[in-house]
Design a protein around this motif. Structure first.
Motif, PDB file in Angstrom:
ATOM      1  N   ASN A 229      -1.653   7.432  -1.272  1.00  0.00           N
ATOM      2  CA  ASN A 229      -0.393   6.733  -1.479  1.00  0.00           C
ATOM      3  C   ASN A 229       0.670   7.256  -0.524  1.00  0.00           C
ATOM      4  OD1 ASN A 229       1.235   4.850  -2.779  1.00  0.00           O
ATOM      5  ND2 ASN A 229       2.011   6.356  -4.218  1.00  0.00           N
ATOM      6  N   GLY A 230       1.426   6.363   0.065  1.00  0.00           N
ATOM      7  CA  GLY A 230       2.473   6.733   1.015  1.00  0.00           C
ATOM      8  C   GLY A 230       2.979   5.490   1.719  1.00  0.00           C
ATOM      9  N   ARG A 231       3.804   5.690   2.729  1.00  0.00           N
ATOM     10  CA  ARG A 231       4.358   4.573   3.503  1.00  0.00           C
ATOM     11  C   ARG A 231       3.688   4.537   4.870  1.00  0.00           C
ATOM     12  NH1 ARG A 231       8.043   6.742   0.264  1.00  0.00           N
ATOM     13  NH2 ARG A 231       9.478   5.387  -0.891  1.00  0.00           N
ATOM     14  N   VAL A 232       3.316   3.336   5.306  1.00  0.00           N
ATOM     15  CA  VAL A 232       2.501   3.171   6.505  1.00  0.00           C
ATOM     16  C   VAL A 232       3.061   2.029   7.344  1.00  0.00           C
ATOM     17  CG1 VAL A 232       0.191   2.631   7.380  1.00  0.00           C
ATOM     18  CG2 VAL A 232       0.444   3.919   5.245  1.00  0.00           C
ATOM     19  N   ILE A 233       3.076   2.198   8.665  1.00  0.00           N
ATOM     20  CA  ILE A 233       3.369   1.085   9.569  1.00  0.00           C
ATOM     21  C   ILE A 233       2.115   0.767  10.369  1.00  0.00           C
ATOM     22  CG2 ILE A 233       4.678   0.275  11.553  1.00  0.00           C
ATOM     23  CD1 ILE A 233       7.056   1.729  10.652  1.00  0.00           C
ATOM     24  N   VAL A 234       1.773  -0.521  10.419  1.00  0.00           N
ATOM     25  CA  VAL A 234       0.665  -1.028  11.225  1.00  0.00           C
ATOM     26  C   VAL A 234       1.269  -1.731  12.435  1.00  0.00           C
ATOM     27  CG1 VAL A 234      -1.344  -2.551  11.296  1.00  0.00           C
ATOM     28  CG2 VAL A 234      -0.728  -1.377   9.148  1.00  0.00           C
ATOM     29  N   PHE A 235       0.953  -1.265  13.642  1.00  0.00           N
ATOM     30  CA  PHE A 235       1.515  -1.847  14.858  1.00  0.00           C
ATOM     31  C   PHE A 235       0.517  -2.795  15.524  1.00  0.00           C
ATOM     32  CE2 PHE A 235       4.365   1.894  14.747  1.00  0.00           C
ATOM     33  CZ  PHE A 235       5.581   1.235  14.907  1.00  0.00           C
ATOM     34  N   ALA A 236       1.011  -3.989  15.863  1.00  0.00           N
ATOM     35  CA  ALA A 236       0.248  -4.949  16.662  1.00  0.00           C
ATOM     36  C   ALA A 236       1.133  -5.406  17.813  1.00  0.00           C
ATOM     37  CB  ALA A 236      -0.193  -6.133  15.814  1.00  0.00           C
ATOM     38  N   ASN A 237       0.519  -5.982  18.850  1.00  0.00           N
ATOM     39  CA  ASN A 237       1.258  -6.243  20.090  1.00  0.00           C
ATOM     40  C   ASN A 237       1.977  -7.585  20.144  1.00  0.00           C
ATOM     41  OD1 ASN A 237       0.469  -3.765  21.031  1.00  0.00           O
ATOM     42  ND2 ASN A 237      -1.134  -4.534  22.388  1.00  0.00           N
ATOM     43  N   ALA A 276      11.393   1.481   2.883  1.00  0.00           N
ATOM     44  CA  ALA A 276      11.979   2.779   2.566  1.00  0.00           C
ATOM     45  C   ALA A 276      11.966   3.072   1.070  1.00  0.00           C
ATOM     46  CB  ALA A 276      13.408   2.848   3.103  1.00  0.00           C
ATOM     47  N   ASN A 277      12.219   2.050   0.247  1.00  0.00           N
ATOM     48  CA  ASN A 277      12.283   2.320  -1.200  1.00  0.00           C
ATOM     49  C   ASN A 277      10.928   2.195  -1.894  1.00  0.00           C
ATOM     50  OD1 ASN A 277      11.820  -0.414  -1.898  1.00  0.00           O
ATOM     51  ND2 ASN A 277      13.989  -0.855  -2.195  1.00  0.00           N
ATOM     52  N   GLY A 278       9.897   1.806  -1.143  1.00  0.00           N
ATOM     53  CA  GLY A 278       8.552   1.759  -1.693  1.00  0.00           C
ATOM     54  C   GLY A 278       8.134   0.441  -2.283  1.00  0.00           C
ATOM     55  N   SER A 279       8.983  -0.592  -2.194  1.00  0.00           N
ATOM     56  CA  SER A 279       8.594  -1.905  -2.722  1.00  0.00           C
ATOM     57  C   SER A 279       7.423  -2.487  -1.934  1.00  0.00           C
ATOM     58  CB  SER A 279       9.785  -2.879  -2.673  1.00  0.00           C
ATOM     59  OG  SER A 279      10.799  -2.480  -3.550  1.00  0.00           O
ATOM     60  N   THR A 280       7.488  -2.350  -0.616  1.00  0.00           N
ATOM     61  CA  THR A 280       6.361  -2.750   0.245  1.00  0.00           C
ATOM     62  C   THR A 280       6.043  -1.570   1.158  1.00  0.00           C
ATOM     63  OG1 THR A 280       7.921  -3.808   1.790  1.00  0.00           O
ATOM     64  CG2 THR A 280       6.817  -5.226   0.185  1.00  0.00           C
ATOM     65  N   PRO A 281       5.226  -0.633   0.686  1.00  0.00           N
ATOM     66  CA  PRO A 281       4.984   0.597   1.441  1.00  0.00           C
ATOM     67  C   PRO A 281       4.125   0.423   2.681  1.00  0.00           C
ATOM     68  CG  PRO A 281       3.671   0.570  -0.566  1.00  0.00           C
ATOM     69  CD  PRO A 281       4.586  -0.609  -0.636  1.00  0.00           C
ATOM     70  N   ILE A 282       3.612  -0.789   2.917  1.00  0.00           N
ATOM     71  CA  ILE A 282       2.882  -1.087   4.154  1.00  0.00           C
ATOM     72  C   ILE A 282       3.720  -2.092   4.945  1.00  0.00           C
ATOM     73  CG2 ILE A 282       0.778  -2.040   5.171  1.00  0.00           C
ATOM     74  CD1 ILE A 282      -0.608  -1.387   2.462  1.00  0.00           C
ATOM     75  N   LEU A 283       4.026  -1.785   6.188  1.00  0.00           N
ATOM     76  CA  LEU A 283       4.792  -2.690   7.042  1.00  0.00           C
ATOM     77  C   LEU A 283       3.971  -3.018   8.276  1.00  0.00           C
ATOM     78  CD1 LEU A 283       7.620  -4.070   7.392  1.00  0.00           C
ATOM     79  CD2 LEU A 283       8.206  -2.141   8.866  1.00  0.00           C
ATOM     80  N   VAL A 284       3.791  -4.312   8.553  1.00  0.00           N
ATOM     81  CA  VAL A 284       3.117  -4.751   9.778  1.00  0.00           C
ATOM     82  C   VAL A 284       4.201  -5.137  10.773  1.00  0.00           C
ATOM     83  CG1 VAL A 284       1.375  -6.270  10.769  1.00  0.00           C
ATOM     84  CG2 VAL A 284       1.250  -5.650   8.345  1.00  0.00           C
ATOM     85  N   SER A 355      -9.955   5.819  -2.574  1.00  0.00           N
ATOM     86  CA  SER A 355      -8.878   6.796  -2.497  1.00  0.00           C
ATOM     87  C   SER A 355      -8.553   7.254  -3.911  1.00  0.00           C
ATOM     88  CB  SER A 355      -7.624   6.184  -1.853  1.00  0.00           C
ATOM     89  OG  SER A 355      -6.537   7.073  -1.923  1.00  0.00           O
ATOM     90  N   ALA A 356      -8.430   8.557  -4.076  1.00  0.00           N
ATOM     91  CA  ALA A 356      -8.098   9.089  -5.399  1.00  0.00           C
ATOM     92  C   ALA A 356      -6.689   8.690  -5.825  1.00  0.00           C
ATOM     93  CB  ALA A 356      -8.233  10.618  -5.381  1.00  0.00           C
ATOM     94  N   ASP A 357      -5.834   8.419  -4.838  1.00  0.00           N
ATOM     95  CA  ASP A 357      -4.443   8.036  -5.114  1.00  0.00           C
ATOM     96  C   ASP A 357      -4.042   6.959  -4.113  1.00  0.00           C
ATOM     97  OD1 ASP A 357      -1.837   8.029  -6.090  1.00  0.00           O
ATOM     98  OD2 ASP A 357      -1.205   9.704  -4.816  1.00  0.00           O
ATOM     99  N   PRO A 358      -4.498   5.708  -4.313  1.00  0.00           N
ATOM    100  CA  PRO A 358      -4.333   4.665  -3.297  1.00  0.00           C
ATOM    101  C   PRO A 358      -2.883   4.222  -3.107  1.00  0.00           C
ATOM    102  CG  PRO A 358      -5.206   3.738  -5.320  1.00  0.00           C
ATOM    103  CD  PRO A 358      -5.199   5.226  -5.504  1.00  0.00           C
ATOM    104  N   ILE A 359      -2.636   3.599  -1.965  1.00  0.00           N
ATOM    105  CA  ILE A 359      -1.314   3.038  -1.686  1.00  0.00           C
ATOM    106  C   ILE A 359      -0.990   1.970  -2.729  1.00  0.00           C
ATOM    107  CG2 ILE A 359       0.079   1.738  -0.033  1.00  0.00           C
ATOM    108  CD1 ILE A 359      -1.643   2.923   2.199  1.00  0.00           C
ATOM    109  N   ARG A 360       0.190   2.060  -3.301  1.00  0.00           N
ATOM    110  CA  ARG A 360       0.601   1.100  -4.325  1.00  0.00           C
ATOM    111  C   ARG A 360       2.126   1.016  -4.321  1.00  0.00           C
ATOM    112  NH1 ARG A 360      -0.630   5.897  -6.507  1.00  0.00           N
ATOM    113  NH2 ARG A 360       0.957   6.926  -7.804  1.00  0.00           N
TER     114      ARG A 360
END
Length: 437
Positions: A229-237, A276-284, A355-360
C-alpha cells in the motif's frame, strides 16, 4: 525579515524540524548577488530559496518586492503554498494561466509584496499596465532549465527587462547551466552545487520488470497488485497511452487517477489532491507530472514507457525518494526493447499479484463549491464537519482551500452518508453544494 524570525516561523508553521544542509547554506546568502542553485528534484529547494527571498523583503512598502517565476501552474501553486505561511504580514499572490484574470486583477487592488507566477501570465499583467516591477529587488527563476526546455526564454527575457532594480537573483536548476542569460545582472555569479549530495538515486532501488508481451498492460496490472500500500505514479509518453492505461486500470477496480496536459486545470489540480490525500493512490501521467508535484509520501514510480531523455529519467524518478524518504523505481521492459544508456537497474522482479498489504483507498474527497472568496477557512470546514457531520478531528484529512472551492479527505466508508447529512446544512450561514469528487 530577520533570519531568526524566518527559521522560527518555519519550525512553528511547517512540518520541518531542522533545515537540511542545502537550506542552511542558502540561509547564509547575502541579500545582494546572483546565485545558481543546482539541486535534484525532491531535495527541499523551494524552502531553500524561500529563506534568502524572505531575508530580502521588509514590511509592506506598497511595491512588489520579490518575484518568483516558475514554468508550470502546479509549481507556481506549490511555491506560493510554501512562501505564503512564512511571509507573515506580507501579501503573496499566485498568477498562472487557467486562473481567472479578473480575480488576479482584483488581487492587485492592494499591491502584493511577493508574486509567484508563470512567465506568460506575469508578462500579460505587465502589458496590461497592471504591474510596476521597477522597484522589485529580488528575483527567483525556479527550474530555469525546464523553463528553457518549454520555450519560455523570450517571456522571461521580456519580464526581466522590467526588473531594473534587482539586487538579489537566484536561479535553480537540476542540471548545470552553460551560462547565465545576458538579461540578468552577473556581478560575480556564484554556483551553489548540491546536485550530488544525498541524491534520491542513493535512496532508491531501480527494479526491472520484464513483460512477456509488447503490450505491457497485464504486466503493469500484475505489478500494481503486487506492491505494498502506498502512492504510485505510472509514467507513459503519450496522452493517448495515459488514457488507455487509466481506462484499463479503472475497469479493474483499482483506485486510479489521470493527469496530462489535455485535461483542464481544475481536473489536473483535483487529480493531484486525490493522489496526495489517498483517494486515488495510483496516478497515470505523462511527463507533465515529472515536475512541480509536492507529494513527499510517494512510494514508487513506474516507467510504463522508457523516458525519452536523461532529464526525463531524472525528473520522473525525482517524484519518489524525496527529502529523506526511500522509494522504488520500476522499469517495465519487453523483449528486444532498447533500454537507454542512462537507465541502470539494481535487480529484476517478477510480479506475483499477491501483496500482504495491497494498494487501496480508504479515503474519499469531499467537494465544497465555496472557498476563500466566500470567506470560508479551513477552521470553518473542520468545525462544520465535526458539529454537523459527526466526524472526529482525526478523521478529517488534508483540506485544500481554493478561491471558490474546498476539497477535504474523509473516511471512504462514511462518505455517502456524510454527503446526505451535510446537504441539509449551512456552513457559516452559507448554503454550499457538497458532493464527492
Amino acid at each position: 525579515m530577520k533570519l531568526h524570525e524566518i527559521t522560527d516561523t518555519i519550525y512553528r508553521r511547517t512540518h520541518v524540524t531542522e533545515l537540511n544542509p542545502m537550506q542552511k547554506r542558502m540561509s547564509e546568502l547575502p541579500v545582494r548577488g546572483t546565485f545558481t542553485l543546482l539541486a535534484p528534484t525532491g531535495s527541499g529547494k523551494t524552502l531553500a530559496f524561500a529563506i534568502p527571498l524572505l531575508k530580502s523583503v521588509t514590511a509592506s512598502t506598497g511595491q512588489v518586492q520579490a518575484v518568483v517565476i516558475a514554468p508550470s501552474r502546479e509549481l507556481v501553486l506549490q511555491i506560493a503554498e510554501v512562501i505564503r505561511p512564512l511571509a507573515m504580514g506580507l501579501k503573496t499572490v499566485a498568477f498562472y494561466g487557467g486562473h481567472a484574470m479578473q480575480e488576479e486583477t482584483a488581487s492587485l487592488a492592494v499591491t502584493p509584496d511577493i508574486i509567484v507566477a508563470t512567465p506568460g501570465r506575469l508578462l500579460d499583467h505587465i502589458k496590461r499596465g497592471q504591474l510596476d516591477l521597477s522597484a522589485t529587488s529580488t528575483l527567483v527563476l525556479d527550474e530555469y532549465d525546464k523553463a528553457l526546455e518549454l520555450g519560455f526564454a523570450d517571456e522571461m527575457k521580456r519580464v526581466c527587462k522590467r526588473l531594473t532594480g534587482l539586487r538579489l537573483v537566484i536561479l535553480t536548476s537540476a542540471t548545470p547551466l552553460v551560462a547565465l542569460p545576458d538579461y540578468l545582472p552577473a556581478d560575480k555569479p556564484e554556483v551553489i552545487d548540491f546536485s550530488a549530495s544525498d541524491t534520491p538515486r542513493r535512496r532508491m532501488q531501480v527494479v526491472r520488470v520484464e513483460s512477456p508481451s509488447r503490450d505491457k498492460l497485464n504486466t503493469l496490472s500484475d505489478l500494481l497488485h503486487s506492491l505494498p500500500n502506498g502512492r504510485v505514479i505510472v509514467f507513459a509518453n503519450h496522452r493517448e497511452s495515459v488514457e488507455r492505461i487509466y481506462d484499463a486500470l479503472k475497469k479493474e477496480g483499482l483506485p486510479v487517477g489521470i493527469y496530462h496536459g489535455g485535461l483542464d486545470q481544475n481536473d489536473r489540480e483535483n487529480a493531484l489532491v486525490q493522489l496526495a490525500n489517498g483517494s486515488t493512490p495510483i496516478l497515470v501521467s505523462t511527463d507533465l507530472g515529472a515536475r512541480g508535484l509536492d507529494i513527499p509520501e510517494l512510494s514508487a514510480v513506474i516507467h510504463y514507457h522508457m523516458p525519452v531523455s536523461p532529464e526525463a529519467w531524472t525528473h520522473r524518478n525525482g517524484r519518489t525518494a524525496r527529502q529523506d524518504a526511500k522509494g522504488d523505481v520500476y522499469v517495465i521492459t519487453t523483449e528486444g526493447e532498447d533500454i537507454p544508456y542512462y537507465i541502470t537497474t539494481d535487480r529484476d522482479y517478477a510480479p506475483t499479484r499477491r501483496s500482504a498489504d495491497p494498494i487501496r483507498s480508504d479515503t474519499a474527497t469531499l467537494y465544497f463549491n465555496v472557498g476563500k472568496k466566500e470567506k470560508i477557512s479551513k477552521g470553518d470546514i473542520v468545525g462544520f464537519l465535526i458539529a454537523k457531520g459527526g466526524l472526529s478531528a482525526d478523521e478529517i484529512g488534508t483540506i485544500t482551500l481554493r478561491d471558490h472551492a474546498a476539497l477535504v479527505g474523509i473516511p471512504r466508508d462514511k462518505a455517502k452518508a456524510l454527503v446526505n447529512t451535510l446537504s441539509r446544512e449551512r456552513i457559516k450561514n452559507t448554503r454550499a453544494k457538497i458532493s464527492l469528487l
